[in-house]
Design a protein around this motif. Structure first.
Motif, PDB file in Angstrom:
ATOM      1  N   PHE A 216       8.115  15.137  -2.355  1.00 16.19           N
ATOM      2  CA  PHE A 216       6.770  14.148  -2.207  1.00 16.19           C
ATOM      3  C   PHE A 216       7.500  13.177  -1.236  1.00 16.19           C
ATOM      4  O   PHE A 216       8.465  12.406  -1.654  1.00 16.19           O
ATOM      5  CB  PHE A 216       6.544  13.460  -3.531  1.00 16.19           C
ATOM      6  N   ILE A 217       6.578  12.960  -0.228  1.00  9.30           N
ATOM      7  CA  ILE A 217       6.920  11.852   0.866  1.00  9.30           C
ATOM      8  C   ILE A 217       6.035  10.794   0.251  1.00  9.30           C
ATOM      9  O   ILE A 217       4.604  10.820   0.101  1.00  9.30           O
ATOM     10  CB  ILE A 217       6.437  12.537   2.330  1.00  9.30           C
ATOM     11  N   VAL A 218       6.660   9.611   0.183  1.00  9.30           N
ATOM     12  CA  VAL A 218       5.994   8.327  -0.412  1.00  9.30           C
ATOM     13  C   VAL A 218       6.167   7.338   0.785  1.00  9.30           C
ATOM     14  O   VAL A 218       7.334   6.866   1.141  1.00  9.30           O
ATOM     15  CB  VAL A 218       6.311   7.957  -1.745  1.00  9.30           C
ATOM     16  N   ILE A 219       5.205   6.676   1.341  1.00 10.85           N
ATOM     17  CA  ILE A 219       5.194   5.868   2.409  1.00 10.85           C
ATOM     18  C   ILE A 219       4.462   4.586   1.796  1.00 10.85           C
ATOM     19  O   ILE A 219       3.418   4.505   1.474  1.00 10.85           O
ATOM     20  CB  ILE A 219       4.641   6.207   3.908  1.00 10.85           C
ATOM     21  N   GLY A 220       5.502   3.518   1.917  1.00  9.95           N
ATOM     22  CA  GLY A 220       4.904   2.128   1.413  1.00  9.95           C
ATOM     23  C   GLY A 220       4.771   1.173   2.709  1.00  9.95           C
ATOM     24  O   GLY A 220       5.573   1.060   3.500  1.00  9.95           O
ATOM     25  N   LEU A 221       3.738   0.514   2.673  1.00  7.62           N
ATOM     26  CA  LEU A 221       3.478  -0.690   3.613  1.00  7.62           C
ATOM     27  C   LEU A 221       3.390  -1.959   2.972  1.00  7.62           C
ATOM     28  O   LEU A 221       2.286  -2.080   2.218  1.00  7.62           O
ATOM     29  CB  LEU A 221       2.345  -0.080   4.625  1.00  7.62           C
TER      30      LEU A 221
ATOM     31  N   ARG B 292       0.696  -1.256   0.029  1.00  5.48           N
ATOM     32  CA  ARG B 292       0.140   0.026   0.085  1.00  5.48           C
ATOM     33  C   ARG B 292       0.894   1.246  -0.030  1.00  5.48           C
ATOM     34  O   ARG B 292       1.931   1.237   0.553  1.00  5.48           O
ATOM     35  CB  ARG B 292      -0.830   0.022   1.429  1.00  5.48           C
ATOM     36  N   ILE B 293       0.280   2.412  -0.771  1.00  2.00           N
ATOM     37  CA  ILE B 293       1.270   3.451  -0.875  1.00  2.00           C
ATOM     38  C   ILE B 293       0.326   4.718  -0.399  1.00  2.00           C
ATOM     39  O   ILE B 293      -0.798   4.882  -0.626  1.00  2.00           O
ATOM     40  CB  ILE B 293       1.655   3.581  -2.203  1.00  2.00           C
TER      41      ILE B 293
ATOM     42  N   SER C  63       1.528  -4.936  16.545  1.00  5.81           N
ATOM     43  CA  SER C  63       2.478  -5.552  15.779  1.00  5.81           C
ATOM     44  C   SER C  63       3.037  -4.590  14.849  1.00  5.81           C
ATOM     45  O   SER C  63       2.621  -3.765  14.475  1.00  5.81           O
ATOM     46  CB  SER C  63       1.671  -6.529  14.679  1.00  5.81           C
ATOM     47  N   SER C  64       4.559  -4.965  14.634  1.00  8.49           N
ATOM     48  CA  SER C  64       5.425  -4.003  13.629  1.00  8.49           C
ATOM     49  C   SER C  64       4.748  -3.920  12.397  1.00  8.49           C
ATOM     50  O   SER C  64       4.553  -5.024  11.879  1.00  8.49           O
ATOM     51  CB  SER C  64       6.756  -4.475  13.855  1.00  8.49           C
ATOM     52  N   LEU C  65       4.908  -2.972  11.865  1.00 10.55           N
ATOM     53  CA  LEU C  65       4.500  -2.787  10.477  1.00 10.55           C
ATOM     54  C   LEU C  65       5.667  -2.611   9.375  1.00 10.55           C
ATOM     55  O   LEU C  65       6.511  -1.902   9.822  1.00 10.55           O
ATOM     56  CB  LEU C  65       3.698  -1.242  10.057  1.00 10.55           C
ATOM     57  N   ARG C  66       5.829  -3.278   8.502  1.00  8.42           N
ATOM     58  CA  ARG C  66       7.091  -3.548   7.732  1.00  8.42           C
ATOM     59  C   ARG C  66       6.744  -2.356   6.670  1.00  8.42           C
ATOM     60  O   ARG C  66       6.243  -2.578   5.541  1.00  8.42           O
ATOM     61  CB  ARG C  66       7.040  -4.759   6.953  1.00  8.42           C
ATOM     62  N   ALA C  67       7.570  -1.214   6.719  1.00  8.80           N
ATOM     63  CA  ALA C  67       7.379  -0.149   5.943  1.00  8.80           C
ATOM     64  C   ALA C  67       8.501   0.451   5.498  1.00  8.80           C
ATOM     65  O   ALA C  67       9.556   0.140   5.833  1.00  8.80           O
ATOM     66  CB  ALA C  67       6.465   0.777   6.959  1.00  8.80           C
ATOM     67  N   ALA C  68       8.371   1.617   4.558  1.00 13.55           N
ATOM     68  CA  ALA C  68       9.642   2.272   3.917  1.00 13.55           C
ATOM     69  C   ALA C  68       9.163   3.754   3.174  1.00 13.55           C
ATOM     70  O   ALA C  68       7.899   3.870   3.360  1.00 13.55           O
ATOM     71  CB  ALA C  68       9.990   1.346   2.675  1.00 13.55           C
TER      72      ALA C  68
END
Length: 160
Positions: free
Chosen positions: A60-65, A13-14, A47-52
């Motif tokens: 632009f701030i792009v967060i991915g999960l 997800r972005i 629970s930890s989320l695996r994100a970047a």
């Protein structure tokens, strides 16, 4: 848990937050440090989320999960929005206003409110070939393939 953006699966997800101006080099360092710290601790129901993240064009701030391990909950999404709001306050910028459009003018990235962009399209100051940023993409694959596209290939086409 913070991971490298490239390691996220294409189904991740972005969320994209566009800034109304370019961050300075000093601000970029602070934004990256803040994002790293936030994503390292980001959780959903314990629970930890695996994100970047990526910071594209210093704007632009792009967060991915990666949702294969754990999905974002309402509370974790709220936490991310609060984090973005803290960046808005700290740097005196707009990151959450979805009624604005970013597009390329040569190498420059322009930022206009939607009303002005519509007028520019009507006046032919922008065209179907103008490169726009489609911040409505929802997955990493869509982001990689359909984020930076000609207006004719985005929701912006309705104004051309």
């Amino acid at each position: 848990m913070l991971v490298d953006f490239q390691s996220l699966p294409d189904t991740s997800r972005i969320w994209i937050y566009q800034c109304n101006r370019t961050f300075s080099d000093e601000e970029v360092v602070e934004v990256k440090n803040g994002l790293s710290g936030f994503l390292e601790e980001w959780t959903a129901h314990g629970s930890s989320l695996r994100a970047a993240y990526e910071l594209r064009y210093n704007r632009f701030i792009v967060i991915g999960l990666d949702q294969s391990m754990a999905s974002a909950s309402g509370c974790s999404i709220d936490a991310s929005v609060h984090f973005i709001q803290s960046l808005e306050e700290k740097f005196k910028v707009d990151l959450l206003d979805k009624m604005n459009v970013s597009y390329k003018q040569g190498e420059y990235i322009a930022y206009k409110n939607l009303k002005d962009f519509k007028k520019m399209a009507k006046d032919r100051a922008v065209s179907k070939n103008t490169i726009v940023f489609n911040n409505l993409v929802a997955t990493k694959q869509e982001y990689l393939e359909n984020w930076e596209v000609p207006a004719s290939e985005s929701w912006h086409a309705r104004f051309m």
